[in-house]
Write an enzyme that holds these catalytic residues in place. Structure first.
Site, PDB file in Angstrom:
ATOM      1  N   SER A  10       9.613 -39.284  16.555  1.00  0.00           N
ATOM      2  CA  SER A  10      11.303 -39.922  15.522  1.00  0.00           C
ATOM      3  C   SER A  10      12.071 -39.203  16.426  1.00  0.00           C
ATOM      4  O   SER A  10      12.035 -38.300  17.054  1.00  0.00           O
ATOM      5  CB  SER A  10      11.612 -38.836  14.045  1.00  0.00           C
ATOM      6  OG  SER A  10      12.614 -38.515  13.703  1.00  0.00           O
ATOM      7  N   HIS A  35      10.558 -43.989  14.586  1.00  0.00           N
ATOM      8  CA  HIS A  35      10.505 -43.964  13.773  1.00  0.00           C
ATOM      9  C   HIS A  35      12.044 -43.378  13.887  1.00  0.00           C
ATOM     10  O   HIS A  35      12.443 -42.564  14.839  1.00  0.00           O
ATOM     11  CB  HIS A  35       9.784 -42.615  13.054  1.00  0.00           C
ATOM     12  CG  HIS A  35      10.259 -42.065  12.066  1.00  0.00           C
ATOM     13  ND1 HIS A  35       9.380 -43.067  10.596  1.00  0.00           N
ATOM     14  CD2 HIS A  35      11.076 -40.842  11.408  1.00  0.00           C
ATOM     15  CE1 HIS A  35      10.017 -41.894   9.531  1.00  0.00           C
ATOM     16  NE2 HIS A  35      11.317 -41.280   9.859  1.00  0.00           N
ATOM     17  N   ASP A  37      16.061 -42.577  12.512  1.00  0.00           N
ATOM     18  CA  ASP A  37      15.846 -41.481  11.223  1.00  0.00           C
ATOM     19  C   ASP A  37      17.737 -41.624  11.197  1.00  0.00           C
ATOM     20  O   ASP A  37      18.219 -41.273  11.770  1.00  0.00           O
ATOM     21  CB  ASP A  37      15.481 -40.013  11.222  1.00  0.00           C
ATOM     22  CG  ASP A  37      14.567 -39.535  10.980  1.00  0.00           C
ATOM     23  OD1 ASP A  37      13.351 -40.020  10.136  1.00  0.00           O
ATOM     24  OD2 ASP A  37      13.691 -39.183  11.915  1.00  0.00           O
ATOM     25  N   MET A  39      20.940 -41.283   8.659  1.00  0.00           N
ATOM     26  CA  MET A  39      21.331 -40.387   7.803  1.00  0.00           C
ATOM     27  C   MET A  39      22.739 -40.474   7.621  1.00  0.00           C
ATOM     28  O   MET A  39      23.664 -40.762   8.520  1.00  0.00           O
ATOM     29  CB  MET A  39      21.199 -39.105   8.324  1.00  0.00           C
ATOM     30  CG  MET A  39      19.709 -38.340   8.444  1.00  0.00           C
ATOM     31  SD  MET A  39      19.417 -36.650   8.762  1.00  0.00           S
ATOM     32  CE  MET A  39      17.796 -37.190   9.389  1.00  0.00           C
ATOM     33  N   HIS A  68      14.164 -44.859   8.712  1.00  0.00           N
ATOM     34  CA  HIS A  68      13.638 -44.151   7.787  1.00  0.00           C
ATOM     35  C   HIS A  68      15.840 -44.004   6.675  1.00  0.00           C
ATOM     36  O   HIS A  68      15.958 -43.332   7.930  1.00  0.00           O
ATOM     37  CB  HIS A  68      13.102 -42.590   7.646  1.00  0.00           C
ATOM     38  CG  HIS A  68      12.901 -41.999   6.341  1.00  0.00           C
ATOM     39  ND1 HIS A  68      13.008 -40.601   7.286  1.00  0.00           N
ATOM     40  CD2 HIS A  68      12.975 -41.828   5.671  1.00  0.00           C
ATOM     41  CE1 HIS A  68      12.683 -40.197   6.127  1.00  0.00           C
ATOM     42  NE2 HIS A  68      13.030 -40.767   4.736  1.00  0.00           N
ATOM     43  N   MET A  70      17.960 -42.519   4.817  1.00  0.00           N
ATOM     44  CA  MET A  70      18.036 -41.424   4.093  1.00  0.00           C
ATOM     45  C   MET A  70      19.696 -41.501   3.788  1.00  0.00           C
ATOM     46  O   MET A  70      20.152 -40.688   4.232  1.00  0.00           O
ATOM     47  CB  MET A  70      17.884 -39.784   4.909  1.00  0.00           C
ATOM     48  CG  MET A  70      16.537 -39.909   5.109  1.00  0.00           C
ATOM     49  SD  MET A  70      16.272 -38.894   6.448  1.00  0.00           S
ATOM     50  CE  MET A  70      15.498 -40.294   7.625  1.00  0.00           C
ATOM     51  N   MET A 141       7.522 -36.872   2.413  1.00  0.00           N
ATOM     52  CA  MET A 141       8.255 -36.508   3.436  1.00  0.00           C
ATOM     53  C   MET A 141       7.692 -34.161   2.309  1.00  0.00           C
ATOM     54  O   MET A 141       6.941 -34.816   1.729  1.00  0.00           O
ATOM     55  CB  MET A 141       9.984 -36.487   2.576  1.00  0.00           C
ATOM     56  CG  MET A 141      10.414 -37.387   3.188  1.00  0.00           C
ATOM     57  SD  MET A 141      10.914 -37.362   3.696  1.00  0.00           S
ATOM     58  CE  MET A 141      11.599 -36.014   5.512  1.00  0.00           C
ATOM     59  N   ASP A 180       5.649 -37.173   7.039  1.00  0.00           N
ATOM     60  CA  ASP A 180       6.492 -37.089   8.173  1.00  0.00           C
ATOM     61  C   ASP A 180       7.716 -35.569   7.918  1.00  0.00           C
ATOM     62  O   ASP A 180       8.272 -35.078   6.536  1.00  0.00           O
ATOM     63  CB  ASP A 180       7.871 -37.441   7.388  1.00  0.00           C
ATOM     64  CG  ASP A 180       9.480 -37.780   8.537  1.00  0.00           C
ATOM     65  OD1 ASP A 180       8.984 -36.828   9.484  1.00  0.00           O
ATOM     66  OD2 ASP A 180      10.417 -39.068   8.118  1.00  0.00           O
TER      67      ASP A 180
HETATM   68  C1  DX5 Z   1      13.761 -35.495   8.810  1.00  0.00           C
HETATM   69  C2  DX5 Z   1      13.313 -36.732   9.392  1.00  0.00           C
HETATM   70  C3  DX5 Z   1      11.825 -36.800  10.528  1.00  0.00           C
HETATM   71  C4  DX5 Z   1      12.468 -34.509  11.410  1.00  0.00           C
HETATM   72  C5  DX5 Z   1      10.951 -34.632  11.612  1.00  0.00           C
HETATM   73  O1  DX5 Z   1      14.618 -35.732   7.803  1.00  0.00           O
HETATM   74  O2  DX5 Z   1      13.337 -37.647   8.414  1.00  0.00           O
HETATM   75  O3  DX5 Z   1      11.715 -37.840  10.676  1.00  0.00           O
HETATM   76  O4  DX5 Z   1      13.232 -36.083  12.245  1.00  0.00           O
HETATM   77  O5  DX5 Z   1      10.414 -34.237  12.728  1.00  0.00           O
HETATM   78  P1  DX5 Z   1       9.526 -32.876  12.970  1.00  0.00           P
HETATM   79  O6  DX5 Z   1       8.399 -34.141  13.351  1.00  0.00           O
HETATM   80  O7  DX5 Z   1      10.265 -32.273  14.384  1.00  0.00           O
HETATM   81  O8  DX5 Z   1       9.775 -32.833  11.627  1.00  0.00           O
HETATM   82 ZN    ZN Z   2      11.964 -39.075   9.345  1.00  0.00          ZN
END
Ligand code: DX5
Ligand code: ZN
Length: 234
Positions: A10, A35, A37, A39, A68, A70, A141, A180
């Site tokens: 990620s 990956h 993320d 948000m 991903h 969110m 998750m 994840d």
């Molecule tokens: C959290 C994200 C993850 C996060 C994972 O909301 O979706 O992808 O970046 O990070 P680690 O592996 O450090 O938990």
């Molecule tokens: Zn993620």
């Protein structure tokens, strides 16, 4: 047959000021996905990255761009990420009604991309039922989404096993299961033994003194667990 796990670093934990170097590093280290993320500050209490970054990243990497989402309104924004070059789009079931979840997965497939649906820790696997037969991947998750560097929620591997059983029952043997949150050498074997195929790693890779070595260590720990399960069944 033995299938090695895929590692999906990620980039939320990468060095944004030298992102190209971090992408090259994970490619050399054998990552399968990158990956991303996304948000929106509403679905989760954090704001991260989006379309402009994906547009630059896609032509610069051979890795599968695993996005991903969110966000609160995936049906509105899916076309943005399709146009920006995503290979795999992952929507949260909590952000959509049942009918809209079915629409979102169909829209992703119509664009020729891989489609995934994600479950927050408190969401039961049954929320995947309307789409499980059609998914390329389901995401379990193992932390509340929003931040990297959190601890793995104990027992998440049980949910991985439940999702794997649901996919088998639906005749979707090919569906990948991604996990994840808080994945490292200690937790990767638990989820891999339960049926996880794709492991997201943020801090375990990018905060390590040697990220390439850390990535290989997570993969090896997970593969050893998968092999042990196969041996036990043989
Ligand atoms: C959290 C994200 C993850 C996060 C994972 O909301 O979706 O992808 O970046 O990070 P680690 O592996 O450090 O938990
Ligand atoms: Zn993620």
């Amino acid at each position: 047959m033995f299938q090695p796990v895929k590692i999906a670093p990620s980039i939320l934990s990468a060095n944004f000021l030298d992102l190209g170097a971090d992408i090259a590093l994970i490619e050399r280290a054998g990552a399968a996905f990158v990956h991303i993320d996304v948000m929106d500050g509403h679905f989760v209490p954090n704001l991260t990255m989006g379309v402009p970054l994906l547009k630059q990243l896609k032509p610069a990497t051979s890795l599968v761009c695993d996005v991903h989402l969110m966000i609160d309104n995936p049906l509105v924004e899916l076309p943005w990420f399709i146009d920006a070059g995503a290979d795999l789009l992952n929507v949260h079931v909590e952000a959509l009604s049942e009918a809209d979840l079915v629409r979102a997965i169909a829209q992703i497939h119509e664009a020729g991309l891989m489609a995934a649906a994600a479950l927050k820790p408190k969401t039961p696997p049954s929320a995947l039922a309307p789409v499980i037969a059609d998914l390329d991947m389901a995401l379990v998750m193992s932390v509340e989404p929003g931040f990297s560097g959190q601890s793995y929620m104990a027992g998440s591997e049980t949910k991985v096993a439940e999702v794997a059983a649901m996919a088998r029952a639906a005749g979707n043997e090919a569906m990948l299961i991604q996990v994840d949150g808080g994945i490292g050498t200690a937790t990767a074997p638990l989820v891999a033994a339960a049926g996880a195929d794709v492991l997201v790693c943020g801090n375990a890779v990018f905060a390590a003194p040697d990220p390439a070595e850390a990535l290989a260590a997570v993969r090896d720990a997970a593969d050893a667990a998968r092999l042990a399960v196969l041996d036990a069944c043989a």
